[in-house]
Design a protein around this motif. Structure first.
Motif, PDB file in Angstrom:
ATOM      1  N   ASN A   1       0.678   2.411  -6.129  1.00 60.21           N
ATOM      2  CA  ASN A   1      -0.415   1.602  -5.578  1.00 60.21           C
ATOM      3  C   ASN A   1       0.064   0.367  -4.818  1.00 60.21           C
ATOM      4  N   ASN A   2       1.375   0.237  -4.600  1.00 63.56           N
ATOM      5  CA  ASN A   2       1.901  -1.035  -4.106  1.00 63.56           C
ATOM      6  C   ASN A   2       1.822  -1.225  -2.593  1.00 63.56           C
ATOM      7  N   PHE A   3       1.967  -0.174  -1.821  1.00 63.98           N
ATOM      8  CA  PHE A   3       1.862  -0.232  -0.359  1.00 63.98           C
ATOM      9  C   PHE A   3       2.767  -1.292   0.261  1.00 63.98           C
ATOM     10  N   CYS A   4       4.043  -1.268  -0.102  1.00 63.22           N
ATOM     11  CA  CYS A   4       5.026  -2.055   0.641  1.00 63.22           C
ATOM     12  C   CYS A   4       4.979  -1.578   2.086  1.00 63.22           C
ATOM     13  N   SER A   5       5.051  -2.488   3.022  1.00 65.38           N
ATOM     14  CA  SER A   5       4.729  -2.146   4.419  1.00 65.38           C
ATOM     15  C   SER A   5       5.712  -1.179   5.065  1.00 65.38           C
ATOM     16  N   TYR A   6       6.929  -1.038   4.494  1.00 68.12           N
ATOM     17  CA  TYR A   6       7.934  -0.153   5.064  1.00 68.12           C
ATOM     18  C   TYR A   6       7.930   1.232   4.418  1.00 68.12           C
ATOM     19  N   CYS A   7       7.141   1.421   3.348  1.00 68.11           N
ATOM     20  CA  CYS A   7       7.324   2.566   2.464  1.00 68.11           C
ATOM     21  C   CYS A   7       6.263   3.636   2.675  1.00 68.11           C
ATOM     22  N   ILE A   8       6.699   4.878   2.801  1.00 61.68           N
ATOM     23  CA  ILE A   8       5.817   6.021   3.011  1.00 61.68           C
ATOM     24  C   ILE A   8       5.309   6.612   1.694  1.00 61.68           C
ATOM     25  N   VAL A   9       5.942   6.214   0.561  1.00 64.17           N
ATOM     26  CA  VAL A   9       5.685   6.873  -0.726  1.00 64.17           C
ATOM     27  C   VAL A   9       4.209   6.906  -1.129  1.00 64.17           C
ATOM     28  N   PRO A  10       3.447   5.786  -1.061  1.00 57.96           N
ATOM     29  CA  PRO A  10       2.042   5.865  -1.482  1.00 57.96           C
ATOM     30  C   PRO A  10       1.233   6.874  -0.667  1.00 57.96           C
ATOM     31  N   TYR A  11       1.650   7.101   0.579  1.00 58.15           N
ATOM     32  CA  TYR A  11       0.924   8.023   1.441  1.00 58.15           C
ATOM     33  C   TYR A  11       1.258   9.483   1.120  1.00 58.15           C
ATOM     34  N   VAL A  12       2.457   9.734   0.612  1.00 59.91           N
ATOM     35  CA  VAL A  12       2.862  11.122   0.355  1.00 59.91           C
ATOM     36  C   VAL A  12       2.773  11.505  -1.125  1.00 59.91           C
ATOM     37  N   ARG A  13       2.782  10.517  -2.019  1.00 58.91           N
ATOM     38  CA  ARG A  13       2.663  10.826  -3.456  1.00 58.91           C
ATOM     39  C   ARG A  13       1.329  10.376  -4.053  1.00 58.91           C
ATOM     40  N   GLY A  14       0.511   9.675  -3.261  1.00 61.19           N
ATOM     41  CA  GLY A  14      -0.832   9.355  -3.718  1.00 61.19           C
ATOM     42  C   GLY A  14      -0.902   8.136  -4.628  1.00 61.19           C
TER      43      GLY A  14
END
Length: 483
Positions: A202-215
């Motif tokens: 749930n963190n949405f660090c601005s460089y990170c794709i993880v929240p978008y691909v792992r939900g």
């Protein structure tokens, strides 16, 4: 529970696939088993599989689940990628990981020409990107199966479908709140194992794709986690690694909320379990309760991975890290005061949009002040779909390289100084394997995550032994067993 399911033929017991999980997946595993048996008769041998894992420990654990299903279905594991069923479990945190996958796919295409029975599957974070799917559909039509991070539990169903279709099968979900327990797992090591305690971020660090691909974050039930670890310990596991994108957020979305520190207390009670590791901890919500649990624990390893990413407040704010360097340094110092033997490691990014050499110097200053036992230093990778990718002031490559090289030298020099302070001490090491370069040596891992090589025979693998750290060689030790 898992053994009961494996002893029952779900395909024979049901005319149609059950709707509930995990029964539905066991039904499809039994159906797949019939297809694999027919393939074996056709080939005159046992069909083989190979899983290649790119990326993090979460991906490695997912791969163990894929291997469990394939072995249940009757495939035999092989080291070579020229197998009858090949899976690439992909990572998309950095662009070079994507490029490696495309390069390796070219090799698989050659293998498939010679082996028409070969099936190729792609899964993992990279598959959650629309641009990737379009490229695969256009240029890599020989791939048989594509699925993402949210429906990995459905692999048995997808495996069965692959052998009923000649077309490329694509099954990508944008998100899910489902967690399916009790599916087969084939562990890489008999004596240690990763355990998913949560999924998503749930963190949405601005460089990170993880929240978008792992939900979004979703936590597993503590009862299911404890039950799984108890079963692993009964099967010979002495060390577990609790896995989550941010373990400090564990339990917030449970019907009965539980903190990560409380979960650790419950895991600590499991008889026969010797070591507990976890990652990753976000600095913004590492609690005093967790620090005290680590301090009091006899089983939690003396290693904490605490990603800093940057030492400049301006860059940290642009990264959406939600802490300042002053807050981070205070936290690191407090942890060291409470637990003096705790090894701290971190992640660092160089070349974030707008970063200057002055910003890099601020990161270097934090590295010197905290004195990390090790650090993973990365060059910023632009990921389409993240806020940072649209930022102006993307840093020129030559400037990034200058900052990276400068930071890396300080990181390595600092880590060497930290590691060598153990020289001459006797410490416990979990024996992990025969040394790759010298078969007369074993390789073990200390509680603080430092590697040590020492003479011994394979019968000690999986056991915890006392080792004298005789000679520090930079980032590892050479030693000998102390009876």
């Amino acid at each position: 529970m898992q053994e009961r399911k494996e002893n029952k033929n779900w395909a024979e017991a049901h005319a149609q696939a059950p709707t509930g999980e995990p029964e539905r997946q066991y039904y499809f595993m039994d159906r797949a088993k019939e297809k694999v048996a027919a393939l074996a008769e056709q080939l005159g041998r046992t069909p083989t599989f190979h899983v290649t894992t790119f990326g993090c420990q979460m991906n490695a654990r997912d791969s163990e689940k894929l291997c469990g299903v394939l072995e249940y279905a009757g495939f035999a594991s092989v080291e070579e990628e020229n197998a009858d069923f090949v899976i690439f479990n992909t990572c998309t945190v950095r662009d070079n990981a994507n490029q490696r996958v495309y390069g390796r796919l070219g090799e698989l295409k050659g293998f498939k020409r010679k082996n028409p029975h070969m099936k190729i599957a792609l899964c993992g974070c990279m598959m959650q990107e629309n641009t990737v799917i379009e490229k695969l559909k256009e240029s890599y039509r020989f791939v048989d199966l594509i699925f993402g991070t949210h429906n990995i539990y459905k692999f048995a169903e997808l495996l069965n479908a692959v052998y009923e279709s000649e077309d490329m099968l694509i099954d990508i979900w944008q998100d899910t709140d489902k967690i399916v327990e009790d599916l087969p797992v084939k562990r890489k090591y008999p004596f240690k194992s990763g355990i998913n305690i949560m999924f998503g971020c749930n963190n949405f660090c601005s460089y990170c794709i993880v929240p978008y691909v792992r939900g979004r974050e979703r936590s597993r039930s503590p009862k299911d986690i404890i039950r799984e670890i108890e079963a692993l310990v009964a099967d010979g596991v002495v060390e577990v690694m609790l896995l989550g994108q941010n373990v400090n957020s564990y339990g917030k979305n449970l019907d009965e909320p539980m903190s990560f520190a409380e979960l650790l207390r419950e895991v600590e009670k499991i008889e026969g379990l010797k070591r507990i590791r976890f990652m990753t901890s976000h600095p913004k919500d590492l609690s005093e309760e967790l620090i005290q649990v680590m301090k009091e624990s006899k089983k939690i390893c003396r290693h904490l991975h605490l990603p800093l990413q940057a030492g400049s407040n301006r860059i940290l704010k642009a990264m959406n890290r939600v802490y300042t360097k002053e807050q981070y340094i205070a936290l690191a110092k407090h942890i060291r005061e409470e637990i003096p033997d705790m090894a701290l490691t971190t992640d660092l990014i160089v070349g974030f949009p707008g970063e200057t050499m002055e910003d890099v110097e601020e990161t270097i200053a934090v590295v010197k002040e905290v004195a990390y036992d090790n650090a993973f230093t990365f060059i910023y990778s632009k990921r389409t779909g993240t806020p940072a990718a649209a930022m102006e002031d993307q840093v020129p490559e030559e400037v990034v390289k200058e900052g990276f090289d400068k930071l890396l030298k300080v990181v390595q020099d600092t880590a060497r100084e930290r590691v060598k302070r153990y020289q001459g001490q006797v410490m416990e090491a979990l024996v992990e394997e025969i040394n790759e370069q010298d078969p007369s040596l074993l390789t073990g891992r200390l509680s603080n995550n430092t590697i040590v090589h020492f003479p011994g025979d394979a019968s000690l693998i999986g056991k915890i032994v006392n080792v004298r750290l005789s000679e520090c060689r930079g980032f590892y030790y050479v030693g000998e067993i102390v009876e």
